[in-house]
Scaffold this motif. Structure first.
Motif, PDB file in Angstrom:
ATOM      1  N   ARG A   1       8.478  12.866  -4.424  1.00 44.49           N
ATOM      2  CA  ARG A   1       8.301  14.282  -4.087  1.00 44.49           C
ATOM      3  C   ARG A   1       6.839  14.694  -4.252  1.00 44.49           C
ATOM      4  N   LEU A   2       6.212  14.209  -5.312  1.00 49.06           N
ATOM      5  CA  LEU A   2       4.796  14.508  -5.515  1.00 49.06           C
ATOM      6  C   LEU A   2       3.951  13.944  -4.375  1.00 49.06           C
ATOM      7  N   ARG A   3       4.303  12.754  -3.913  1.00 49.72           N
ATOM      8  CA  ARG A   3       3.548  12.142  -2.818  1.00 49.72           C
ATOM      9  C   ARG A   3       3.661  12.966  -1.542  1.00 49.72           C
ATOM     10  N   GLU A   4       4.845  13.537  -1.321  1.00 47.26           N
ATOM     11  CA  GLU A   4       5.026  14.404  -0.146  1.00 47.26           C
ATOM     12  C   GLU A   4       4.126  15.636  -0.216  1.00 47.26           C
ATOM     13  N   ARG A   5       3.749  16.033  -1.421  1.00 49.79           N
ATOM     14  CA  ARG A   5       2.866  17.182  -1.616  1.00 49.79           C
ATOM     15  C   ARG A   5       1.402  16.778  -1.739  1.00 49.79           C
ATOM     16  N   GLY A   6       1.129  15.509  -1.465  1.00 49.59           N
ATOM     17  CA  GLY A   6      -0.249  15.043  -1.465  1.00 49.59           C
ATOM     18  C   GLY A   6      -0.765  14.532  -2.789  1.00 49.59           C
ATOM     19  N   ILE A   7       0.105  14.367  -3.788  1.00 54.14           N
ATOM     20  CA  ILE A   7      -0.303  13.865  -5.103  1.00 54.14           C
ATOM     21  C   ILE A   7       0.153  12.421  -5.235  1.00 54.14           C
ATOM     22  N   ARG A   8      -0.792  11.504  -5.227  1.00 54.09           N
ATOM     23  CA  ARG A   8      -0.482  10.086  -5.327  1.00 54.09           C
ATOM     24  C   ARG A   8      -0.250   9.701  -6.790  1.00 54.09           C
TER      25      ARG A   8
ATOM     26  N   ALA B   1      -6.027   1.455 -13.175  1.00 53.58           N
ATOM     27  CA  ALA B   1      -5.134   2.471 -12.620  1.00 53.58           C
ATOM     28  C   ALA B   1      -5.921   3.555 -11.893  1.00 53.58           C
ATOM     29  N   VAL B   2      -7.042   3.980 -12.467  1.00 57.20           N
ATOM     30  CA  VAL B   2      -7.864   5.003 -11.809  1.00 57.20           C
ATOM     31  C   VAL B   2      -8.449   4.454 -10.511  1.00 57.20           C
ATOM     32  N   ARG B   3      -8.908   3.203 -10.526  1.00 58.64           N
ATOM     33  CA  ARG B   3      -9.469   2.624  -9.307  1.00 58.64           C
ATOM     34  C   ARG B   3      -8.421   2.557  -8.189  1.00 58.64           C
ATOM     35  N   LEU B   4      -7.186   2.187  -8.534  1.00 59.80           N
ATOM     36  CA  LEU B   4      -6.119   2.167  -7.527  1.00 59.80           C
ATOM     37  C   LEU B   4      -5.845   3.560  -6.991  1.00 59.80           C
ATOM     38  N   MET B   5      -5.873   4.547  -7.898  1.00 58.02           N
ATOM     39  CA  MET B   5      -5.647   5.936  -7.491  1.00 58.02           C
ATOM     40  C   MET B   5      -6.715   6.386  -6.497  1.00 58.02           C
ATOM     41  N   LEU B   6      -7.959   6.106  -6.791  1.00 67.72           N
ATOM     42  CA  LEU B   6      -9.053   6.527  -5.915  1.00 67.72           C
ATOM     43  C   LEU B   6      -8.989   5.810  -4.575  1.00 67.72           C
ATOM     44  N   ALA B   7      -8.573   4.545  -4.585  1.00 67.73           N
ATOM     45  CA  ALA B   7      -8.443   3.798  -3.332  1.00 67.73           C
ATOM     46  C   ALA B   7      -7.373   4.413  -2.445  1.00 67.73           C
ATOM     47  N   GLU B   8      -6.270   4.840  -3.046  1.00 71.91           N
ATOM     48  CA  GLU B   8      -5.201   5.480  -2.268  1.00 71.91           C
ATOM     49  C   GLU B   8      -5.644   6.839  -1.751  1.00 71.91           C
ATOM     50  N   ALA B   9      -6.447   7.549  -2.544  1.00 71.76           N
ATOM     51  CA  ALA B   9      -6.931   8.856  -2.105  1.00 71.76           C
ATOM     52  C   ALA B   9      -7.838   8.712  -0.880  1.00 71.76           C
ATOM     53  N   GLU B  10      -8.620   7.638  -0.851  1.00 67.20           N
ATOM     54  CA  GLU B  10      -9.513   7.405   0.281  1.00 67.20           C
ATOM     55  C   GLU B  10      -8.752   6.967   1.525  1.00 67.20           C
ATOM     56  N   ASP B  11      -7.672   6.229   1.335  1.00 63.79           N
ATOM     57  CA  ASP B  11      -6.891   5.735   2.470  1.00 63.79           C
ATOM     58  C   ASP B  11      -5.401   5.888   2.173  1.00 63.79           C
ATOM     59  N   PRO B  12      -4.813   7.067   2.460  1.00 66.61           N
ATOM     60  CA  PRO B  12      -3.394   7.322   2.169  1.00 66.61           C
ATOM     61  C   PRO B  12      -2.440   6.389   2.902  1.00 66.61           C
ATOM     62  N   THR B  13      -2.911   5.704   3.945  1.00 69.00           N
ATOM     63  CA  THR B  13      -2.038   4.797   4.695  1.00 69.00           C
ATOM     64  C   THR B  13      -1.996   3.397   4.081  1.00 69.00           C
TER      65      THR B  13
END
Length: 335
Positions: free
Chosen positions: A135-142, A303-315
């Motif tokens: 649900r958080l991901r649907e709201r843009g929070i990875r 974990a932070v690096r993975l988070m930032l990578a997903e933020a840069e490329d949500p796909t």
């Protein structure tokens, strides 16, 4: 008293609201004289800008949320430090929530972080939080799972092979001649605990003459370790285990303290003892504690690096990073 807003600052400084905004957010766009007038007005009025409201309007935040299982556990302190250091390098801050191994508190922090629309969420969950994280991901929070892997690979995760760690600990105890082994751990709903127990069982299954007893405690704390030790001390000497594998170092330290205080159980003479995490206190305890080491700070950083990578490329597909544990042998199991 009514709250002070940007209009009040602009009025007192004799400038436009846009100029106040530039002083706060783009100071190079205004003259030094104007900036001084605006800051004087801010100081006189006691104005504090509402960053949360500003971030909500912008649709993003400069903060990450981190939910940990137990803020008292130095393992999570070190993990949090690693996450904060990596976030700071990216110009972000980390807001930490302590679930205290309680699903209700965990849910409350998830509610709060969703309302604040944080940039992302790192979480060491109590139980199954998959539906909530979707649900958080649907709201843009990875979200990234921390110290826990994603069973269905739908979320990025950073973990340690706890099954291997549990097996490593118990094989060591068996190699030193121990056969009646007890596992002391918290709720099996916590994946790390159940995985460490699974590893312990696998190691015992390799020896026909070895046994494993599971002793469940209500929390992974020193206090619960003391309580578990007292239960063992109350048994007749022949009914006690000759080795204990504790699910974390806090439990192991509590066990060690109670055994020492009783005067009835020597470590490692009567009972060999090994913990998990290798926190700083492990090597400094009265009897230096053997432990299975996890790279706590590295877990937080990754974990932070993975988070930032997903933020840069949500796909991008979720990534699973798994580190291997390391056995550290000290006096508590060396006999």
């Amino acid at each position: 008293m009514a709250s002070v807003n940007v209009k009040d600052v602009a009025r007192l400084a004799g400038v436009s609201i846009g100029t106040v905004s530039n002083v706060l957010n783009h100071p190079t766009k205004v003259s030094a004289e104007t900036a001084v007038r605006v800051h004087d007005a801010i100081d006189k009025l006691g104005f504090v800008r509402n960053d949360a409201a500003r971030q909500l309007r912008a649709g993003s935040s400069r903060a990450l949320g981190l939910v940990i299982l137990d803020a008292r556990n130095p393992f999570f302190t070190e993990l949090s430090r690693g996450a904060e250091d990596e976030a700071a390098r990216a110009g972000l801050s980390v807001i930490i929530g302590n679930s205290d191994e309680a699903s209700e508190r965990e849910a409350a922090y998830l509610d709060l972080f969703e309302q604040q629309r944080l940039r992302g969420l790192l979480i060491s969950p109590v139980g199954d939080v998959g539906p909530r994280l979707r649900r958080l991901r649907e709201r843009g929070i990875r979200s990234v799972l921390v110290d826990r892997y994603s069973q269905d690979t739908s979320f990025s995760s950073v973990s340690v092979d706890d099954v291997a760690g549990g097996a490593m600990a118990v094989r060591h105890l068996i190699e030193t001649g121990r056969r009646r082994i007890a596992f002391v751990g918290g709720s099996l709903a916590i994946r790390q605990v159940s995985d460490r127990l699974a590893g312990a069982r696998a190691a015992v299954a390799e020896r026909a003459d070895a046994t494993l007893e599971s002793i469940e405690v209500s929390a992974l704390t020193v206090h619960e370790g003391v309580a578990a030790a007292r239960r063992l001390i109350d048994r007749p000497r022949g009914k006690r285990p000759d080795a204990v594998f504790a699910a974390n170092d806090l439990l192991a330290i509590g066990l060690l303290q109670a055994f020492a205080a009783s005067g009835e159980v020597s470590v490692p003479g009567d009972i060999a003892l090994i913990g998990y995490d290798d926190i700083d206190f492990a090597s400094a305890s009265v009897v230096p504690l053997s432990s299975v080491r996890q790279p706590a700070a590295l877990i937080g950083e990754t974990a932070v690096r993975l988070m930032l990578a997903e933020a840069e490329d949500p796909t991008a597909k979720p990534q699973a990073v798994e580190y291997q544990p390391e056995l550290v042998i000290r006096a508590s199991s060396a006999g």
